[in-house]
Design a protein around this motif. Structure first.
Motif, mmCIF file in Angstrom:
data_model
loop_
_atom_site.group_PDB
_atom_site.id
_atom_site.type_symbol
_atom_site.label_atom_id
_atom_site.label_comp_id
_atom_site.label_asym_id
_atom_site.label_seq_id
_atom_site.Cartn_x
_atom_site.Cartn_y
_atom_site.Cartn_z
ATOM 1 N N THR A 282 0.824 -1.203 0.000
ATOM 2 C CA THR A 282 0.000 0.000 0.000
ATOM 3 C C THR A 282 0.863 1.259 0.000
ATOM 4 O O THR A 282 0.427 2.327 -0.441
ATOM 5 C CB THR A 282 -0.930 0.022 1.223
ATOM 6 O OG1 THR A 282 -0.136 -0.029 2.417
ATOM 7 C CG2 THR A 282 -1.875 -1.170 1.202
ATOM 8 N N VAL A 346 -13.775 -3.358 -1.967
ATOM 9 C CA VAL A 346 -13.102 -2.225 -1.313
ATOM 10 C C VAL A 346 -12.809 -1.101 -2.311
ATOM 11 O O VAL A 346 -12.827 0.079 -1.940
ATOM 12 C CB VAL A 346 -11.808 -2.675 -0.591
ATOM 13 C CG1 VAL A 346 -12.132 -3.634 0.543
ATOM 14 C CG2 VAL A 346 -10.807 -3.314 -1.551
ATOM 15 N N ILE A 347 -12.553 -1.468 -3.568
ATOM 16 C CA ILE A 347 -12.350 -0.420 -4.582
ATOM 17 C C ILE A 347 -13.663 0.312 -4.843
ATOM 18 O O ILE A 347 -13.712 1.553 -4.888
ATOM 19 C CB ILE A 347 -11.806 -1.028 -5.889
ATOM 20 C CG1 ILE A 347 -10.365 -1.522 -5.691
ATOM 21 C CG2 ILE A 347 -11.848 0.006 -7.014
ATOM 22 C CD1 ILE A 347 -9.792 -2.245 -6.894
ATOM 23 N N GLY A 349 -15.984 0.669 -2.845
ATOM 24 C CA GLY A 349 -16.313 1.439 -1.649
ATOM 25 C C GLY A 349 -15.547 2.735 -1.536
ATOM 26 O O GLY A 349 -15.679 3.461 -0.539
ATOM 27 N N GLY A 350 -14.733 3.049 -2.533
ATOM 28 C CA GLY A 350 -14.018 4.314 -2.556
ATOM 29 C C GLY A 350 -12.712 4.322 -1.790
ATOM 30 O O GLY A 350 -12.166 5.394 -1.499
ATOM 31 N N LEU A 351 -12.169 3.143 -1.462
ATOM 32 C CA LEU A 351 -10.941 3.071 -0.675
ATOM 33 C C LEU A 351 -9.681 3.127 -1.534
ATOM 34 O O LEU A 351 -8.573 3.107 -1.002
ATOM 35 C CB LEU A 351 -10.943 1.800 0.182
ATOM 36 C CG LEU A 351 -12.074 1.709 1.220
ATOM 37 C CD1 LEU A 351 -11.983 0.401 2.003
ATOM 38 C CD2 LEU A 351 -12.025 2.898 2.172
ATOM 39 N N GLY A 352 -9.838 3.152 -2.851
ATOM 40 C CA GLY A 352 -8.692 3.312 -3.733
ATOM 41 C C GLY A 352 -8.148 2.008 -4.277
ATOM 42 O O GLY A 352 -8.489 0.913 -3.792
ATOM 43 N N ALA A 355 -6.243 -0.488 -1.909
ATOM 44 C CA ALA A 355 -6.985 -1.143 -0.832
ATOM 45 C C ALA A 355 -6.976 -2.674 -0.919
ATOM 46 O O ALA A 355 -6.931 -3.346 0.116
ATOM 47 C CB ALA A 355 -8.421 -0.623 -0.793
ATOM 48 N N TRP A 358 -4.456 -4.445 1.305
ATOM 49 C CA TRP A 358 -4.815 -4.693 2.698
ATOM 50 C C TRP A 358 -5.671 -5.946 2.824
ATOM 51 O O TRP A 358 -5.518 -6.724 3.774
ATOM 52 C CB TRP A 358 -5.566 -3.488 3.277
ATOM 53 C CG TRP A 358 -4.689 -2.339 3.648
ATOM 54 C CD1 TRP A 358 -4.676 -1.087 3.103
ATOM 55 C CD2 TRP A 358 -3.671 -2.338 4.655
ATOM 56 N NE1 TRP A 358 -3.715 -0.314 3.696
ATOM 57 C CE2 TRP A 358 -3.089 -1.052 4.661
ATOM 58 C CE3 TRP A 358 -3.206 -3.307 5.551
ATOM 59 C CZ2 TRP A 358 -2.055 -0.698 5.526
ATOM 60 C CZ3 TRP A 358 -2.175 -2.961 6.419
ATOM 61 C CH2 TRP A 358 -1.617 -1.672 6.397
#
Length: 402
Positions: A282, A346-347, A349-352, A355, A358
């Motif tokens: 990350t 997770v992508i 969900g706007g976490l990039g 993400a 992780w």
């Protein structure tokens, strides 16, 4: 190492090429059939599901014939599937061809692992399994880039026709080099199914799902991560995947060598290292040099788990290992599908785009916890006066320890 392992490695090379090359020619396939990229992506999903479903079915059918003959049947099925893909006039038939080819995948690696282990001395089993899987890893360094290049220049149909030729070579190699190995006397499907009563077999498969799932959480989204976050050009993704493949080759060979000496410590090291490297990804994803190094490390640490996990299943399912071995190959693909899904969540969900790293780190850490639990249960079962659980025989050998 016996020449028969070369034949198994050639078959693995063909299977590895057809599994991953579709990702490189997906735009060409979508354009030819006039479908969207997400629709064309069903060719990847369909293949993975075919592996999961085909592994137990084809292995169960294989209990009635010799292992050599079943390997030949599987390679023949692989050839038919790829030829069907090469000539498919409509998208639906191409999908069918992909599924037909995938039915051979799990059973080939499952039965092939058993055959490879039986070809060598006990202390060299993990190395023999790694030798066979080297065909799969080398496919990611040579077969997939070459197949992608051919597909982009001469057409994707030529790529699948070439893979079918590889299947024919693998089939001839098995016929010529693999010795006759009649199915073990007294071992039937019910004996193969009984292996799943052993908690150690189930734990090993769970480690496979989580451990290799950690790898694919990151690698599935490597292209958008490297182009949008790291700043690489689109054309650079190919050589970054070659780095990943080189890491796979090295990790597979190291994993095979050290698993024969100290299986569980090898798993602790590879799974723990994988969790750490994925977490660091990350951060390193923001630097081109560090990102490239990290990609190679993810491939190395991820595939360093393959020979020990496959050998772990063979050891714990002793006496009837074929179905368990094939199901563990299905577990790799189940991990791929699970991690890709979680990474997409997770992508979305706007976490990039970093993400999923992780997600991979958490999955790999979960596999490490299961490895520690598995080892603790094994030590407890081996303690004097301990009553063994159902499905674990007192004569059943355990994994190699230092």
């Amino acid at each position: 190492m016996p020449l028969a392992l070369l034949a198994l490695a050639i078959g693995a090379f063909g299977i590895g090429t057809t599994e991953f090359v579709i990702m490189g020619v997906l735009p060409e396939v979508a354009g030819d059939f006039g479908v969207s990229i997400p629709t064309a992506g069903l060719l990847v999903t369909g293949y993975a599901l075919g592996v999961v479903i085909g592994a137990p079915i084809m292995t169960a059918l294989g209990t009635k014939v010799s292992r050599k003959r079943m390997l030949m049947v599987l390679m023949g099925l692989f050839v038919v599937g790829n030829l069907l893909s090469a000539v498919a006039p409509v998208f639906g038939l191409l999908l069918v061809g992909r599924v037909v080819a995938s039915l051979a995948h799990g059973a080939f690696f499952g039965i092939g692992s058993v055959v490879a282990a039986e070809l060598v001395a006990p202390e060299k089993k993990a190395g023999a399994i790694a030798m066979m899987f080297s065909g799969l890893t080398i496919a990611n360094v040579v077969g997939v880039p070459l197949g992608t290049l051919v597909g982009q220049s001469a057409g994707w149909r030529v790529t699948f026709a070439g893979v079918a030729v590889l299947g024919v070579i693998g089939l001839l190699g098995v016929a010529k080099l693999v010795p006759e190995m009649p199915k073990p006397e007294g071992v039937h499907l019910r004996h193969e199914l009984a292996a799943f009563k052993n908690v150690q077999v189930l734990l090993a498969m769970a480690m496979t799902v989580l451990g290799f799932g950690g790898v694919f959480a990151a690698i599935t989204y490597i292209a958008p991560m490297m182009t949008h976050v790291t700043g690489f050009a689109d054309s650079s993704v190919t050589w970054l995947l070659v780095l990943f493949g080189l890491g796979m080759v090295g990790g597979n060979l190291v994993g095979g060598r050290f698993a024969d000496r100290a299986l569980m410590p090898m798993l602790y090291t590879s799974l723990g290292g994988l969790a750490v490297v994925l977490a660091l990804f990350t951060v390193t994803a923001h630097n081109k040099i560090l990102a490239a190094v990290t990609i190679a490390l993810v491939g190395a640490l991820g595939f360093a788990t393959v020979p020990p996990l496959q050998k772990r299943v063979l050891d714990q399912a002793h006496g009837a290992p074929t179905l368990a071995s094939a199901m563990n190959i299905g577990a790799f693909n189940l991990g791929n599908a699970l991690s890709a899904w979680l990474g997409g969540i997770v992508i979305a969900g706007g976490l990039g785009y970093t993400a999923p790293n992780w997600v991979g780190a958490v999955l790999a850490a979960g596999a490490l916890v299961l490895a520690i639990v598995s080892s603790a249960l094994e030590r407890r079962a081996d303690a004097p006066g301990t009553v063994l659980t159902e499905g674990v025989s007192a004569e059943q050998p355990t994994a190699v320890h230092p």
